[in-house]
Design a protein around this motif. Structure first.
Motif: not given
Lengths: 114, 916
Positions: B10-11, B72-73
């Motif tokens: 996801x990241x 998120x990253x």
């Protein structure tokens, strides 16, 4: 100290969100925040924005999914719903929580005897 | 586990779709706040207030965006990239700093890389064979008296007070071969120079006689053709084949496939090339590349040694000459294998050993064999360590410089850093960003250093090349060197970037934003900076001391009286192969050579002798004066077998008696000339002339009469005191003159007669190459190669050190003056004279330097003990060097501090005070 508090809060917030979605079905962020406010009877005062951080975490772990839809006032909103593995996680977490709170309750009552 | 993977993916997705998710969040936030506002409006709040209340309830949106983004990253990559770009921009803006830092780091790292590459060869590398750590070298040890017959190889004293040697006889080898249960394989070898004639052209090469099983046991594969097998090694001449090394194939044959099956001759014996060995394998002597590998049993044909009637050493138990390497069985411990081989050794050898009193001390000993026959380490270990230390000091200096520069620059960025921290940047993130900058600098420096090191990789070996020592060639630039450079660069960047980074964030937040200069707030930084400068001076002092000591040593060495005339002498060496010359033919050859060369115009006189007078090793022998009782431990003296005109050619005066002349032939009574040291040692109060003595019967047979005393000269090297030496005419020696050094005294420049000399030699023997042609002056110089190399390197490093240190002082003083502008302005306004201000700044520089010098000299004097053996003629604390170092450093630092000092004295008090 603030870091600790937010971490604990983060974990419990995750649980609350999962439960909310499980009970109420697909919701957007605002709706989730309202529900939590309602249930906790304003005892838990938090910045509502932190809901979104939790939602991101849950998304990344695959426990909830997001979909764009229309809100009550026909505005574009993002709706979150719980997934199958999310349900499983909820069950696991709930069991954990109940076990821990049971243990703590016993420990506290133990202290009282002294 | 699976959760982790899901999060990671996801990241990763977040990393690349960054912008998109950011917009989504914006929409959500906007919606949420709107809905909150609506709720408040419903509760009959004014729209403006409603929105404000909504935002308050929502919380810090900016922070949310930040945290969301982080989450998120793969945040680390994003920030790393940002830091990198920012760092590069900073470096570009401060070009001078960048240039100085990269240059000094590049020089420091480059020096370390080049030296490490060379030192690795000396200290760490192993033979390029399979499992070198399984190999052991066989040696024997004995008591003080040598029980083994004279050895064609090395015998020397060992730590236990006895002797040790690495040569064995062939019968002993065959006996030990039977013990296959103790070891996996026995590899026997002998290195010898030989003349190889290819297509009619003779040249000297290094050849290695090896047993047939050797190449297979060592795991040497063939690049072309086949390797030697035990079948080739059954009997002399059963397999007249050789294998050439990959290096020789490349260098001499241009990797042509035509070498397979090519017929060449080795010392006159025709052989065929059966194959080429692959890879870097070039023999079993570390550092000395062998070109050709020959089956061991070819010895009687290729290297005949006349002894007791036969030229073969294969069945001669009296000749000890072959080296043995064994491959151990992994399951058998060293002790057991050694004991079993020892039993074989004693069984085979005891019948032939000399009956000394302590034969029970004669045993086998296993030594490490992963480097084969290792002459490199003994010869070059110490210089290698010294060089590594010097290079390390220089690198340290460059790093300190880096730290200094970074510190100075962070001082100018104070406001920026304080603002950042006030805005919420964590200390960690600022330190990380500054570390990125220093790592960038050190990486560029490391890359520059790697390039420098690669270009200069042969400088060190060339500098250290000695005439008599083993050669340090083929410095390899492999992954270990790369790793070394990488490690240093990385460590430099982190260690020397960390301190300035941490330091600058310490006082950043509150103090940096103050408008006033704030001299007090920077006191910490000043102290740190001062200690940096003091360290730099101390290191420079150490390097200067080292350079000074070596220079002084070199100077002393150059002034040693040689005892002979080194001007106008040409030297070269000849090796007559035993396969083509008998002893008598050898003598005739040299007689004819001497006559031919003496008649050349431009040649005053010529002589030939067994070993060169200097830089050519030793030739020892025993001496027993007739009429005196035999000593238990006969004294060892040095000897040289010389031609008739030896003393005249070399300009050595005869003090008493006569020199050799034409009447001293092989059949006339044996005579000798002794040097003064021998005369004084053995004939203190008597006249040696007329006395007789005997020596090793293998050298000269029968009683020898002393006919003259010669003046003392240096022997073998410059440092040792003259040993007692006696000279005999080479025609009177038992062995023929197979290996001789020829010396010619010329009228003019020695090199001018070279063509005629070559012509004369060719007229006598076309297949005989001239070896090691040089002048005597060069020969003498080459004995000081080590010292000269170290002097040059230490000198070069010192110059670099001085440059770096002066930059450090300049920067330090400039910064100090800058921050104390207010104070200095005040002093001037109160009446201080220009000269006083100047003196004050210079005095501060002086004290800093003084402290550094004291520290550095103390360290240097303590370290001197490790290089004591390399120095010559210096007292315990060489006052000249110490004084010179101090004076030089003080002058340099005062000059460096002069510009800032002058600027300080020129401060306009009005402007200075107003600026405050």
């Amino acid at each position: 100290m603030t870091a600790e508090k937010s971490e604990v809060l983060q974990g419990t917030l995750d649980l609350m969100i999962l439960k909310t979605l499980h009970a109420l079905g697909p919701q957007h962020g605002f709706g989730i925040a309202r529900r939590i406010e309602q249930v906790s009877e304003d005892v838990l005062t938090l910045n509502e924005g932190t809901v979104y951080t939790s939602l991101l975490r849950l998304q990344q772990r695959g426990w909830i999914v997001a979909k764009w839809g229309a809100s009550e006032n026909n505005r574009k909103a993002r709706y979150y719903s719980i997934t199958k593995i999310g349900l499983k996680q909820l069950a696991v977490e709930t069991e954990n929580w109940e076990r821990i709170s049971g243990v703590i309750a016993r420990v506290l009552s133990l202290q009282g005897e002294k | 586990m699976t959760i982790w993977i899901r999060v990671l993916t996801a990241r990763l997705r977040g990393l690349f779709g960054r912008g998109w998710t950011g917009h989504e969040l914006e929409d959500e936030i906007e919606l949420h706040i709107q809905m909150l506002t609506d709720r408040f409006i419903i509760k009959s709040m004014a729209p403006g207030d409603a929105e404000a209340a909504a935002r308050r309830q929502f919380g810090n949106a900016t922070l949310l965006r930040e945290r969301h983004y982080e989450q998120r990253t793969l945040y680390i990559f994003a920030t790393l990239w940002r830091d990198l770009c920012f760092g590069l921009r900073q470096l570009q803006r401060n070009r001078i700093l960048t240039f100085v830092a990269i240059t000094s780091l590049g020089l420091g790292i480059g020096a370390n890389t080049a030296i490490f590459a060379a030192a690795k060869r000396v200290l760490f590398d192993t033979l390029p064979v399979a499992s070198p750590h399984q190999l052991r070298m066989l040696t024997w040890v004995s008591g003080q008296e040598q029980p083994v017959p004279p050895v064609w190889g090395d015998v020397g004293p060992n730590d236990a007070g006895g002797l040790t040697g690495d040569a064995f006889s062939y019968p002993v080898l065959e006996e030990m071969r039977k013990r296959t249960d103790a070891v996996q394989a026995l590899i026997a070898f002998k290195d010898a120079p030989m003349t190889v004639t290819i297509d009619g052209h003779p040249e000297m090469i290094n050849a290695e006689l090896i047993s047939g099983n050797a190449l297979e046991s060592l795991g040497v594969k063939s690049a072309l053709g086949r390797m030697l097998t035990p079948v080739d090694d059954l009997a002399p001449g059963s397999g007249p084949v050789v294998v050439i090394s990959d290096g020789y194939w490349t260098q001499r044959f241009g990797r042509s496939p035509l070498v397979l099956g090519k017929a060449i001759s080795l010392n006159g014996v025709p052989v065929t090339i059966a194959g080429v060995s692959s890879g870097r394998f070039s023999g079993l002597e570390m550092g000395s590349p062998m070109q050709i590998f020959v089956p061991l049993t070819m010895q009687p044909l290729i290297l005949p040694r006349a002894q007791s009637g036969s030229v073969s050493l294969l069945d001669n138990s009296q000749s000890w000459w072959v080296q043995i390497l064994v491959r151990m069985r992994p399951e058998i411990p060293d002790g057991r294998a050694q004991a079993e081989l020892d039993a074989s050794l004693r069984h085979a050898a005891l019948p032939v050993l000399k009956r000394t009193s302590d034969l029970d001390r004669f045993h086998l000993q296993l030594q490490p064999g992963d480097r084969g026959l290792d002459y490199l380490r003994g010869e070059y270990a110490r210089p290698s360590y010294v060089l590594l230390a010097l290079a390390g000091l220089v690198l340290l200096l460059a790093c300190l410089n880096l730290a200094n520069l970074l510190l100075a620059r962070s001082a100018t960025r104070q406001r920026e850093l304080s603002t950042r921290m006030a805005l919420g940047a964590s200390r960690g993130s600022i330190i990380r960003q500054m570390l990125t900058e220093s790592l960038l600098l050190s990486s560029f420096g490391g890359a520059a250093g790697l390039l420098l090191g690669y270009l200069g990789r042969n400088v060190i070996p060339r500098l250290l090349m000695n005439s008599s020592g083993p050669e340090l060639v083929h410095v390899q630039f492999d992954w270990r060197v790369l790793l070394f450079t990488l490690a240093i660069s990385f460590a430099t960047g982190i260690i020397f970037g960390l301190a300035p980074a941490w330091q600058s964030t310490r006082i950043a937040a509150h103090a940096g934003l103050r408008v006033s200069g704030g001299a007090t707030a920077n006191r910490h930084k000043l102290w740190f900076d001062k200690s940096l400068v003091i360290s730099q001076i101390a290191l420079s002092a150490m390097l200067l001391m080292g350079a000074g000591l070596f220079v002084h040593t070199l100077f002393n060495l150059n002034r040693i009286p040689l005892g002979f005339e080194s001007n106008h002498v040409l030297l070269f060496r000849l090796r007559l192969p035993g396969a083509r010359y008998t002893d008598a033919q050898m003598t005739t050859f040299f007689k004819q050579l001497e006559e031919k060369l003496a008649s050349l115009p431009g040649v005053r006189s010529i002589t030939a002798n067994n070993i060169g007078i200097i830089g050519d090793g030793h030739s020892g022998s025993t001496l027993h004066v007739l009429g005196r009782p035999h000593e238990k431990d006969p004294a060892r003296v040095q000897t040289n077998a010389i031609g008739a005109d030896f003393f005249e050619t070399l300009g050595i005066p005869i003090l008493q008696g006569r020199a050799f002349n034409r009447h001293d032939t092989a059949t006339s009574p044996k005579v000798a000339i002794v040097n003064r040291t021998l005369a004084q040692k053995f004939f203190l109060n008597e006249n040696p002339i007329g006395k007789t003595f005997e020596t090793d019967p293998e050298d000269v047979d029968g009683p020898i009469q002393i006919v003259g005393i010669a003046a003392d000269t240096r022997y073998a090297d410059l440092r040792s005191e003259t040993p007692p030496t006696f000279y005999v005419p080479y025609v009177q020696k038992v062995d023929g003159p197979s290996r001789m050094m020829v010396e010619l005294r010329t009228v003019a420049d020695p090199n001018s007669v070279l063509p005629e000399v070559r012509g004369a030699l060719e007229s006598l023997d076309r297949d005989l190459p001239m070896l090691d042609v040089r002048t005597m002056k060069d020969q003498v110089r080459s004995t000081m190669a080590d010292e000269r190399a170290l002097t040059q390197l230490a000198g070069g490093f010192s110059v670099l050190a001085l440059a770096l240190a002066s930059i450090g002082i300049y920067g330090m003083m400039a910064y100090a003056v800058n921050t104390r502008t207010g104070e200095i302005g005040l002093r001037i306004a109160l009446g201080a004279r220009t000269s006083q201000v100047l003196a004050r700044v210079l005095r501060e520089a002086f004290w800093l330097t003084g402290a550094g010098i004291v520290l550095g000299l103390i360290a240097a004097l303590w370290l001197t003990r490790f290089i004591r053996v390399m120095l010559y003629g210096l007292g315990n604390t060489d006052a000249l060097t110490v004084g010179g170092t101090a004076v030089l450093l003080v002058s340099v630092s005062l000059i460096a501090a002069f510009a800032p000092a002058r600027r300080a004295s020129r401060i306009d008090p009005i402007r200075a005070l107003r600026h405050d």
